[in-house]
Design a protein around this motif. Structure first.
Motif, PDB file in Angstrom:
ATOM      1  N   TRP A 116      10.855   3.641  -1.479  1.00  0.00           N
ATOM      2  CA  TRP A 116      11.648   4.694  -2.145  1.00  0.00           C
ATOM      3  C   TRP A 116      12.254   4.141  -3.435  1.00  0.00           C
ATOM      4  CZ3 TRP A 116      17.144   4.907  -2.679  1.00  0.00           C
ATOM      5  CH2 TRP A 116      17.661   6.145  -3.077  1.00  0.00           C
ATOM      6  N   ALA A 117      12.803   2.931  -3.335  1.00  0.00           N
ATOM      7  CA  ALA A 117      13.480   2.357  -4.503  1.00  0.00           C
ATOM      8  C   ALA A 117      12.497   1.974  -5.605  1.00  0.00           C
ATOM      9  CB  ALA A 117      14.289   1.134  -4.076  1.00  0.00           C
ATOM     10  N   TRP A 118      11.286   1.566  -5.233  1.00  0.00           N
ATOM     11  CA  TRP A 118      10.331   1.065  -6.227  1.00  0.00           C
ATOM     12  C   TRP A 118       9.422   2.143  -6.800  1.00  0.00           C
ATOM     13  CZ3 TRP A 118       9.252  -3.376  -8.878  1.00  0.00           C
ATOM     14  CH2 TRP A 118      10.084  -4.456  -8.606  1.00  0.00           C
ATOM     15  N   THR A 119       9.442   3.327  -6.161  1.00  0.00           N
ATOM     16  CA  THR A 119       8.510   4.381  -6.591  1.00  0.00           C
ATOM     17  C   THR A 119       8.652   4.690  -8.079  1.00  0.00           C
ATOM     18  OG1 THR A 119       8.406   5.360  -4.428  1.00  0.00           O
ATOM     19  CG2 THR A 119       7.891   6.818  -6.259  1.00  0.00           C
TER      20      THR A 119
ATOM     21  N   PRO B 127       0.814  -1.231   0.000  1.00  0.00           N
ATOM     22  CA  PRO B 127       0.000   0.000   0.000  1.00  0.00           C
ATOM     23  C   PRO B 127       0.843   1.274   0.000  1.00  0.00           C
ATOM     24  CG  PRO B 127      -0.689  -1.501   1.736  1.00  0.00           C
ATOM     25  CD  PRO B 127       0.591  -2.042   1.187  1.00  0.00           C
ATOM     26  N   LEU B 128       1.967   1.248   0.776  1.00  0.00           N
ATOM     27  CA  LEU B 128       2.791   2.456   0.837  1.00  0.00           C
ATOM     28  C   LEU B 128       3.341   2.793  -0.549  1.00  0.00           C
ATOM     29  CD1 LEU B 128       4.175   4.635   2.613  1.00  0.00           C
ATOM     30  CD2 LEU B 128       6.133   3.118   2.784  1.00  0.00           C
ATOM     31  N   ASN B 129       3.859   1.772  -1.224  1.00  0.00           N
ATOM     32  CA  ASN B 129       4.414   1.990  -2.551  1.00  0.00           C
ATOM     33  C   ASN B 129       3.324   2.449  -3.526  1.00  0.00           C
ATOM     34  OD1 ASN B 129       5.236   0.282  -5.375  1.00  0.00           O
ATOM     35  ND2 ASN B 129       6.720   1.686  -4.508  1.00  0.00           N
ATOM     36  N   PHE B 130       2.140   1.855  -3.382  1.00  0.00           N
ATOM     37  CA  PHE B 130       1.014   2.199  -4.251  1.00  0.00           C
ATOM     38  C   PHE B 130       0.656   3.680  -4.095  1.00  0.00           C
ATOM     39  CE2 PHE B 130      -3.414   2.567  -5.427  1.00  0.00           C
ATOM     40  CZ  PHE B 130      -3.543   1.715  -6.510  1.00  0.00           C
ATOM     41  N   VAL B 131       0.500   4.093  -2.850  1.00  0.00           N
ATOM     42  CA  VAL B 131       0.058   5.467  -2.578  1.00  0.00           C
ATOM     43  C   VAL B 131       1.133   6.472  -3.026  1.00  0.00           C
ATOM     44  CG1 VAL B 131      -0.505   7.107  -0.738  1.00  0.00           C
ATOM     45  CG2 VAL B 131      -1.469   4.804  -0.698  1.00  0.00           C
ATOM     46  N   VAL B 132       2.381   6.206  -2.639  1.00  0.00           N
ATOM     47  CA  VAL B 132       3.460   7.147  -2.960  1.00  0.00           C
ATOM     48  C   VAL B 132       3.639   7.261  -4.474  1.00  0.00           C
ATOM     49  CG1 VAL B 132       5.948   7.581  -2.751  1.00  0.00           C
ATOM     50  CG2 VAL B 132       4.660   6.805  -0.770  1.00  0.00           C
ATOM     51  N   SER B 133       3.606   6.126  -5.165  1.00  0.00           N
ATOM     52  CA  SER B 133       3.815   6.147  -6.615  1.00  0.00           C
ATOM     53  C   SER B 133       2.671   6.856  -7.328  1.00  0.00           C
ATOM     54  CB  SER B 133       3.920   4.729  -7.175  1.00  0.00           C
ATOM     55  OG  SER B 133       4.817   3.987  -6.444  1.00  0.00           O
TER      56      SER B 133
END
Lengths: 303, 441
Positions: A177-180, A92-98
């Motif tokens: 951070w790395a996957w964004t 979810p964090l990666n989803f939201v940030v991206s």
């Protein structure tokens, strides 16, 4: 006549071979590579999972003992639980940030969108080991940048490495951070495909930016969201290098995720059979995740 | 194969079959023939005028070996062909050579290997020669009492202190191994320095089984050791020492992150904000250059009450019994090498800690701290209790039985104990189980 007839009769097979041979050759190359580098090792792995193989010498078939032992292995459950927790936090964090980053860089009000796009994308180009080392410099408990700043402002150093939960949180942030960059690219492509007329009609009806986002953008990019969630879930379940570089699965073994558990069991303790059984359990979990997501996606699309 | 060809060919050359040399380099059949010829020549009773000597060091760090080989050739006329093989392929190359019956005559190896250990020459004469003063604690013998290898050099765990912080705090520290301190006294002094100078930690401790072993030995324990049947256990002194060590990881005396999460203790010490660092002699050369913003010093290893360390072979020299003639020549070379005057030169040129006592080598360090550190290590090693070499000998004996400790569970299990996942006694139980599984019986 005979000559002509034979020429006529010979031509259809020649045409068939023209259109079947090339694809067959091309597919065969794939099949050979797939069999050699996936099916064959997978079969060997499956066979090992029913043995007591240690990596050297002979082995004996021990039936389902490895799987049976896994069911009672608290370390395996700890690793599995931690892997699921990491996945639940990271995806979810990666989803939201991206998604946020994608919306920001495609917004017509944004300035320097293309520069931002490059900046967001750079972390994805770094090796996960480098990502781990970078974040270790920042969140090193004893001499890290973040604790240095906190202490300069009169605060107490935060145990980023020796508290298991904080340690996991740092890895979640580092991975997000790395996957964004990569996820952001997928979202940018999807958002750009949403017809502008929808937004124009919506604003004529008086819909604000939030309403437009939730009622037009999100539903329109649902297929991409599905792919992002699927890919990120699978990647998170298989995460290894960032943990190793950042905290080595520590403190202690509290952040040993499944893949690290498999590696340590198989290669460090020489229990190849047992580690193979654990690998197959992980594969079954990943297949289940993929199938469930496919079913859910199909239902959503058919609605 | 080429190496063997060269070695044997020069012997053949003396026999007048010089024309076979080019063939030997290229044709394996000829090499076999030459081997047979070489074997036959052993009956002549003469001593080989050439030797092959394999080493594996980083290019540039082979200076000592090169110097000795040149000196030997000058003094005796025996040509020693020194071959430096990359470390990655060294073990494999030795195995392959053993199987192809083409081992070198002498080699400096990182460890013994069951594949070729039956081809080794007995080096008892050199080891037992009183003039050489070779420290018997660090020799490994096989079941029949043969000495199969002699360390080329030794490495030892040891303590570094931030001398500037000690001086700033006005706290004394011992400088001679004859009058050292106990661990309790050391920790008390380091804590005092830490408090007075506002340093971050009193001590950082390499996350290494070897370093822990050294500390346990000094506190009177034997760490994980085997009885006559080969079954491993730990004694009460070890349990007490390990419990003390786990207790030190309180984020004040020692940072938890080193043993639990892989933080770098050497970098912490070099930051200048840590009072002391428990590591070993191999840091000296690097620190002589890298530490410039404070003064450091090596101090005697604590003794509570046992004066000890964990001493390992930096490398081991071995001789191979290719044939009687070559074996004789190999032994002569090694005897010459371990004569104190020659061996001192090797240690001085390569920066080795000698396995022989009383040598007083003079090292080419510019840093006074580094010179003092090497002097201290050289004075300390002869005083160490025999337990200091237990693990080094045990490792060799495991190899001779065809076993090896691939993964020492110490770091993982103690990391869990420090993290509060298990007690230190439970960690030791798991470590003992790991030893029994891998090298027990």
């Amino acid at each position: 006549m005979t000559k002509r007839a034979s020429a006529v009769s010979a031509s259809p097979p020649r045409r068939r071979s023209k259109y079947t041979l090339a694809p067959l050759v091309l597919i065969a190359a794939n099949v050979v590579l797939f069999s050699l580098f996936f099916v064959w090792p997978a079969v060997i792995g499956l066979v090992y999972s029913f043995t007591n193989y240690t990596g050297v010498g002979a082995f004996q078939f021990i039936g389902l003992d490895n799987y049976d032992n896994l069911l009672g292995d608290s370390t395996f459950y700890d690793a599995l639980t931690r892997t699921l927790l990491y996945t639940v936090l990271f995806v979810p964090l990666n989803f939201v940030v991206s998604l946020l980053a994608a919306n920001l860089v495609v917004s017509k009000h944004a300035k320097g969108g293309s520069v931002a796009r490059v900046l967001f994308f750079i972390p994805w180009l770094l090796s996960p080991i480098v990502v781990g080392v970078l974040w270790r410099w920042m969140f090193g408990e004893n001499f890290g940048l973040v604790n240095y700043v906190i202490e300069k402002f009169g605060g107490d150093a935060v145990p980023w490495q020796s508290n298991a939960d904080l340690s996991l949180l740092v890895v979640v942030m580092a991975s997000a951070w790395a996957w964004t960059g990569f996820t952001m690219l997928l979202f940018i492509a999807a958002i750009k495909n949403v017809p502008v007329s929808y937004y124009e009609a919506a604003s004529l009806d008086g819909a604000g930016p939030w309403r437009q986002f939730f009622s037009i953008t999100l539903p329109s990019i649902a297929p991409t969201s599905f792919i992002v969630i699927l890919l990120n879930t699978i990647n998170a379940m298989k995460e290894y290098p960032v943990f190793v570089a950042l905290n080595n699965g520590g403190p202690g073994t509290s952040n040993n995720l499944l893949v690290q558990y498999i590696y340590e069991t198989g290669f460090k303790r020489g229990q190849i059979g047992y580690a193979s059984a654990a690998s197959f359990v992980l594969m079954l979990i990943l297949m289940a995740v993929a199938i469930i997501q496919l079913i859910v996606n199909r239902r959503v699309e058919n609605r | 194969m080429t190496t063997v060809g060269v070695r044997r060919s020069s012997r053949l050359g003396r026999g007048g079959t010089r024309r076979l040399v080019p063939l030997a380099a290229g044709v394996s059949a000829a090499a076999l023939l030459l081997s047979a010829c070489g074997g036959g020549e052993s009956d002549s009773g003469g001593t080989s005028k050439s030797l092959t000597f394999w080493i594996s060091t980083v290019p540039g760090q082979d200076a000592g070996w090169k110097k000795m080989v040149a000196q030997y050739e000058k003094e005796t006329g025996v040509k020693v062909k020194l071959v430096n093989i990359p470390y990655e392929g060294y073990t494999t190359k030795l195995r392959n050579s053993a199987q192809a019956n083409s081992l070198p005559d002498v080699a400096a190896v990182p460890a013994l290997d069951p594949i070729w250990s039956n081809k080794l020459i007995d080096l008892s004469d050199i080891a037992d020669n009183k003039a050489n003063k070779i420290n018997a604690n660090f020799l490994a013998k096989d079941s029949s009492g043969k000495v199969l290898s002699i360390p080329s050099d030794v490495t030892a765990s040891g303590m570094f202190i931030n001398k500037s912080l000690f001086e700033k705090a006005g706290v004394d520290y011992p400088t001679s191994p004859d009058k050292t301190w106990t661990w309790d006294e050391f920790i008390k002094a380091a804590n005092e320095v830490q408090e007075k100078t506002k340093a971050k930690y009193s001590l950082t401790f390499d996350p290494s089984p070897s370093r822990l072993r050294a500390m346990v030995y000094e506190m009177g324990g034997k760490y994980v050791h085997a009885d006559d049947s080969g079954k491993f256990s730990v004694d009460d002194a070890t349990k007490k020492a390990v419990k003390t060590f786990v207790g030190w990881n309180d984020d004040k005396t020692m940072p938890k992150s080193v043993w639990t999460s892989g933080a770098d203790p050497s970098a912490m010490f070099q930051s200048g904000d840590v009072v002391a660092y428990w590591s070993g002699v191999w840091q000296v050369a690097a620190y002589s250059e890298s530490i410039t913003k404070f003064e450091w010093a090596s101090v005697p290893t604590p003794a509570q009450p046992v004066q000890a360390s964990d001493v390992n072979s930096g490398g081991m020299t071995v001789g191979f019994n290719n044939n009687a003639d070559a074996a004789g020549a190999a032994k002569k070379f090694l005897s010459w090498l371990y004569e104190p005057d020659h061996y001192r030169t090797l240690c001085e040129t390569s920066g080795f800690l000698p396995v022989e006592s009383g040598l007083n080598p003079k090292y080419p360090f510019k840093s006074e701290a580094a010179q003092a550190a090497f002097k201290l290590y050289n004075e300390s090693i002869p005083l160490y209790d025999p337990i200091s070499g237990y693990f080094n000998s045990a490792q060799t004996n495991w190899v001779l039985k065809g076993k090896s400790l691939a993964e020492d569970p110490t770091k993982t299990e103690l990391g869990k104990a420090i993290n509060g996942q298990q007690s230190s006694d439970k960690a030791l139980e798991n470590i003992v189980a790991g030893y029994n599984q891998q090298v027990g019986g």
